[in-house]
Design a protein around this motif. Structure first.
Motif, short mmCIF file in Angstrom:
data_model
loop_
_atom_site.label_atom_id
_atom_site.label_comp_id
_atom_site.label_asym_id
_atom_site.label_seq_id
_atom_site.Cartn_x
_atom_site.Cartn_y
_atom_site.Cartn_z
N PRO A 78 0.80 -1.23 0.00
CA PRO A 78 0.00 0.00 0.00
C PRO A 78 0.83 1.28 0.00
O PRO A 78 0.32 2.35 -0.32
N TYR A 319 4.21 0.58 8.47
CA TYR A 319 3.71 -0.56 7.71
C TYR A 319 4.54 -1.78 8.11
O TYR A 319 5.77 -1.75 8.08
N ILE A 339 -3.92 -4.32 4.90
CA ILE A 339 -4.13 -4.00 3.49
C ILE A 339 -3.25 -4.95 2.68
O ILE A 339 -2.03 -4.79 2.64
N LYS A 344 -1.04 -1.58 8.33
CA LYS A 344 -0.75 -0.15 8.42
C LYS A 344 -1.33 0.41 9.70
O LYS A 344 -2.48 0.13 10.04
#
Length: 349
Positions: A78, A319, A339, A344
């Protein structure tokens, strides 16, 4: 505020690596972190990312990722698109790379029977793109691989005789802990990428344990592009040669320099035949230069993004790589969001 924060983080990056290595290898003795970037006169112990998350919690995420990695289709991270966008704003995408340099403890015999000391090493490197997505260059004479793969694995190049190579090597191919730090001035954002580094050299297509280990680790994090289902035309050695060709003739010639870091006037380390400064190399198969040329690929496990564009409302996100899973796992961090293969979470800057 932004510049001061970046300077502080760059100074503490290597000490953070030392702390992380102590977690995984208890044989290493803690180092005095020395001067702190804070205004306090009392030195603070090196800490791991955010005090809010325990080492046990982060380690459990890595364990889950390893268990799920056996067979899965990687998905784009992401953070990838914004990372690439920010680096594109930099005139030259240089970054600081921190590694750990291991030496025998004072008074030890050097035979591994006593604890080793880890000292931080940081140097400036040039970002060479993401592995599998070598930037187009009309001056690159090397044959390119077909556009089969993409990844979020940062690449740099180095000389096999550099100290960083020994600091990266753990099992003959890599796996050493590293941290890479970019400061993108225009968006006022700092990117810290933590993970392991792997070396690709002339033997990358071979059957050696080191080459096989590197290929296996990297392949798990490479994605086929949607319009390319076949990868039988893609070659590891061709990718390494393409990175060599992507350098200027003078940069290729630097791999024919005398051994880096050795004393100029030391008769015990004479300059070998064919070595010297200021050479240019046009032959992509130059035996001396290619013997010393290495591609280094960083496999991220954590990415730390600090947005300092608003001095009154700085923001920061962490992350953590969770790996591929047959089902979407629940967040493991307070306020976290899963994600794809990453979790995250926003943290205080």
């Amino acid at each position: 505020m932004a510049r001061r924060a970046v300077t502080c983080n760059l100074l503490t990056t290597a000490h953070t690596l030392v702390a992380r290595q102590q977690i995984h290898k208890t044989r290493l003795r803690p180092l005095d972190p020395g001067s702190s970037c804070s205004s306090s006169s009392s030195p603070q112990p090196p800490t791991f990312i955010s005090r809010s998350f325990s080492t046990k919690t982060i380690a459990s995420l890595s364990t889950m990722a390893a268990a799920d990695n056996a067979s899965h289709v990687p998905t784009a991270a992401p953070w990838r698109d914004l990372f690439v966008k920010h680096l594109a704003t930099m005139p030259v995408a240089t970054f600081s790379l921190a590694t750990l340099h291991h030496t025998p403890a004072a008074g030890s015999s050097g035979d591994g029977s006593t604890a080793a000391e880890a000292a931080p090493r940081v140097r400036t490197c040039v970002f060479r793109g993401l592995f599998g997505s070598l930037p187009a260059n009309d001056r690159n004479p090397a044959q390119r691989n077909p556009a089969v793969f993409e990844s979020e694995l940062p690449v740099l190049t180095t000389d096999a005789r550099m100290d960083k190579v020994g600091e990266i090597l753990l099992d003959g191919s890599g796996g050493g802990q590293v941290e890479a730090v970019w400061w993108a001035e225009e968006p006022a954002t700092q990117w810290r990428v933590r993970g392991t580094a792997w070396l690709l050299g002339p033997d990358i297509d071979g059957d050696g344990d080191g080459a096989r280990a590197a290929r296996e680790v990297l392949r798990r994090r490479m994605r086929r592009r949607k319009d390319n289902a076949e990868d039988n035309e893609w070659s590891w050695s061709r990718e390494v040669t393409a990175h060599f060709g992507n350098l200027s003739p003078v940069m290729r010639g630097s791999f024919r320099n005398p051994p880096p870091g050795t004393p100029v006037a030391d008769p015990a380390t004479p300059v070998g035949p064919g070595l010297g400064l200021g050479q240019t190399v046009d032959d992509l198969d130059d035996p001396v230069a290619r013997a010393n040329f290495r591609v280094v690929v960083i496999v991220p496990t954590e990415v730390d993004q600090a947005d300092l564009s608003d001095p009154k409302r700085a923001r920061r996100w962490l992350y953590v790589y969770r790996g591929g899973a047959s089902h979407k796992p629940k967040p493991a961090l307070p306020g976290g969001e899963v994600i794809g293969e990453w979790e995250k979470v926003e943290v205080w800057p």
